[in-house]
Design an enzyme around this catalytic site. Structure first.
Site, PDB file in Angstrom:
ATOM      1  N   LYS A 136       0.813  -1.222   0.000  1.00 44.02           N
ATOM      2  CA  LYS A 136       0.000   0.000   0.000  1.00 44.02           C
ATOM      3  C   LYS A 136       0.854   1.284   0.000  1.00 44.02           C
ATOM      4  O   LYS A 136       2.051   1.237   0.229  1.00 44.02           O
ATOM      5  CB  LYS A 136      -0.943  -0.012   1.202  1.00 44.02           C
ATOM      6  CG  LYS A 136      -1.986  -1.132   1.124  1.00 44.02           C
ATOM      7  CD  LYS A 136      -2.891  -0.980  -0.071  1.00 44.02           C
ATOM      8  CE  LYS A 136      -4.089  -1.895  -0.076  1.00 44.02           C
ATOM      9  NZ  LYS A 136      -3.804  -3.305  -0.378  1.00 44.02           N
TER      10      LYS A 136
HETATM   11  C1  LIG Z   1     -10.031  -2.635  -1.642  1.00 46.27           C
HETATM   12  C2  LIG Z   1      -9.377  -3.342  -0.492  1.00 46.27           C
HETATM   13  N1  LIG Z   1     -10.035  -3.417   0.669  1.00 46.27           N
HETATM   14  C3  LIG Z   1      -9.498  -4.021   1.739  1.00 46.27           C
HETATM   15  C4  LIG Z   1      -8.262  -4.606   1.691  1.00 46.27           C
HETATM   16  C5  LIG Z   1      -7.733  -5.312   2.899  1.00 46.27           C
HETATM   17  O1  LIG Z   1      -6.669  -4.632   3.485  1.00 46.27           O
HETATM   18  P1  LIG Z   1      -5.852  -5.330   4.656  1.00 46.27           P
HETATM   19  O2  LIG Z   1      -4.938  -6.324   4.037  1.00 46.27           O
HETATM   20  O3  LIG Z   1      -5.106  -4.191   5.324  1.00 46.27           O
HETATM   21  O4  LIG Z   1      -6.836  -5.936   5.581  1.00 46.27           O
HETATM   22  C6  LIG Z   1      -7.529  -4.543   0.503  1.00 46.27           C
HETATM   23  C7  LIG Z   1      -6.193  -5.153   0.459  1.00 46.27           C
HETATM   24  O5  LIG Z   1      -5.540  -5.363  -0.481  1.00 46.27           O
HETATM   25  C8  LIG Z   1      -8.101  -3.906  -0.620  1.00 46.27           C
HETATM   26  O6  LIG Z   1      -7.451  -3.843  -1.795  1.00 46.27           O
END
Ligand SMILES: Cc1ncc(COP(=O)(O)O)c(C=O)c1O
Length: 393
Positions: free
Chosen positions: A192
């Site tokens: 990210k």
């Molecule tokens: C659109 C979206 N939402 C949620 C997430 C989940 O993030 P995390 O891995 O921090 O839980 C991601 C992760 O790639 C994502 O691309």
């Protein structure tokens, strides 16, 4: 892939999205590890304060993922069995899984053809008396139409929770994503725009975050730092069957420095996007991503679409050709309703969300991160254009 024979002009493989972690982050992590406090404590608090100042949020709660932030938000809002939550078909499974986690029904809707963000007109049509929340995603870092969505949520008397995993830093009509009183969830996963290896942040009103802080740590009325620090008290009460979603100070140590570098990282992302779009915009077989004039785009992803009718190959082969030219890529996203769990449980067919599916078939995410050199950027451009020239119809 075995039948692809090219001599790549680039010798080394260019990874899709490696993290950019500097000596400052490493020193801060070591400092934390040498300190008497390594889990949620002073650095996590400082990270929350600096993050909330950065996005102009009323407050912020650091957690161990964006998934945790969305799950906590839904649980605190009392969303559960018998309720529906409207979200987009074009997202990562986490957005939809958390709705299942609280026992509610995810109601998928299709996306707008240009931004690939949730289509507000379809949201309006999908609302029922059981709808409790809207959960839009700011796809690739381009803000969804949040004013329209906020108005729909107000009229329906339901919550607006934003999945801002891609949207740091982004703004909609001058308002930073995360600056409102409603819950907004950010991701600090390794790929990210800001990483803490794994991590997330929930922003929102301070009252809401007080509840969320309790829910995210076993439902305990007082966290460990408050209990064990000087002047603390060992007593606590469990007021809800909460989760274990807190961020560690080791992760926050990385986040503090990543946050301070965000403006520089963002400027570099914008430069790369401009170079890509200049090169690809002139090629009719390619469709660069759009930015609506009233948004600031976080440019987490550069999602290039190909026009398969102008090429002799489809998206999958295009990716193989780029891999053969030493360019790493990814695909965002396989629409949710194509995954077996959701397909089987809700009886979806691919054509239920035609915009999501037809775009999925032709999109490729190219490398886009602040560690790319000018040479890397030229190599990506050269490789993409070479594939187009080789396979033009
Ligand atoms: C659109 C979206 N939402 C949620 C997430 C989940 O993030 P995390 O891995 O921090 O839980 C991601 C992760 O790639 C994502 O691309």
């Amino acid at each position: 892939m075995t039948d692809i024979i090219v001599r790549p002009s680039r010798r080394e493989f260019l990874p899709f999205s490696p993290p950019l972690v500097g000596e400052e982050e490493i020193r801060e992590v070591v400092d934390t590890l040498r300190s008497p406090w390594i889990t949620t404590g002073p650095k996590t608090r400082r990270f929350e304060e600096e993050f909330s100042a950065f996005v102009r949020a009323p407050g912020a709660l650091a957690l161990n993922s964006c998934t945790a932030a969305m799950h906590t938000a839904l649980a605190c809002l009392g969303v559960g069995p018998g309720h529906e939550v409207i979200t987009t078909a074009m997202t990562f499974a986490a957005t939809v899984n958390v709705i299942e986690h609280v026992g509610a029904r995810p109601v998928l809707v299709d996306v707008e053809p240009d931004t690939l963000n949730i289509n507000p007109e379809l949201v309006a049509a999908a609302m029922t008396p059981r709808t409790r929340a809207l959960l839009p995603v700011h796809f690739a870092g381009h803000p969804a139409e949040r004013d329209t969505l906020e108005a729909l949520a107000r009229v329906g008397d339901i919550a607006l929770i934003e999945d801002a995993a891609h949207a740091l830093p982004a703004s909609f009509r001058g308002h930073p994503i995360g600056s409102g009183p409603n819950p907004v969830a950010f991701s600090f996963y390794a790929t990210k725009n800001l990483t803490t290896a794994e991590g997330g942040m929930l922003t929102g009103s301070t009252d809401f975050l007080d509840d969320a802080r309790v829910m995210a740590l076993h439902g305990m009325s007082r966290d460990a730092w408050k209990r064990y620090d000087q002047g603390g008290n060992w007593r606590y009460e469990v007021v809800a069957p909460g989760f274990k979603y807190n961020m560690t100070d080791v992760a926050a140590a990385i986040g503090l420095w990543q946050l301070r570098k965000q403006e520089r990282f963002h400027r570099r992302r914008v430069e790369i996007v401009e170079a890509y779009t200049l090169a690809f915009g002139a090629e009719e077989a390619l469709e660069p991503p759009v930015r609506r004039p009233y948004v600031e785009h976080a440019w987490h992803l550069y999602v290039l679409r190909i026009r398969p009718n102008l090429l002799r190959i489809g998206r999958d082969r295009f990716i193989d050709e780029l891999t053969a030219r030493n360019i790493g890529t990814s695909v965002h996203f396989i629409p949710v309703h194509l995954h077996p769990y959701y397909r089987k449980k809700y009886g979806y067919t691919p054509s239920d969300f035609p915009v999501a599916v037809s775009n999925f078939d032709r999109l490729i995410s190219l490398p886009l991160h602040p560690g790319l050199t000018d040479q890397d950027v030229s190599d990506v451009i050269e490789a993409v254009l070479d594939v187009v020239q080789t396979y033009r119809r």
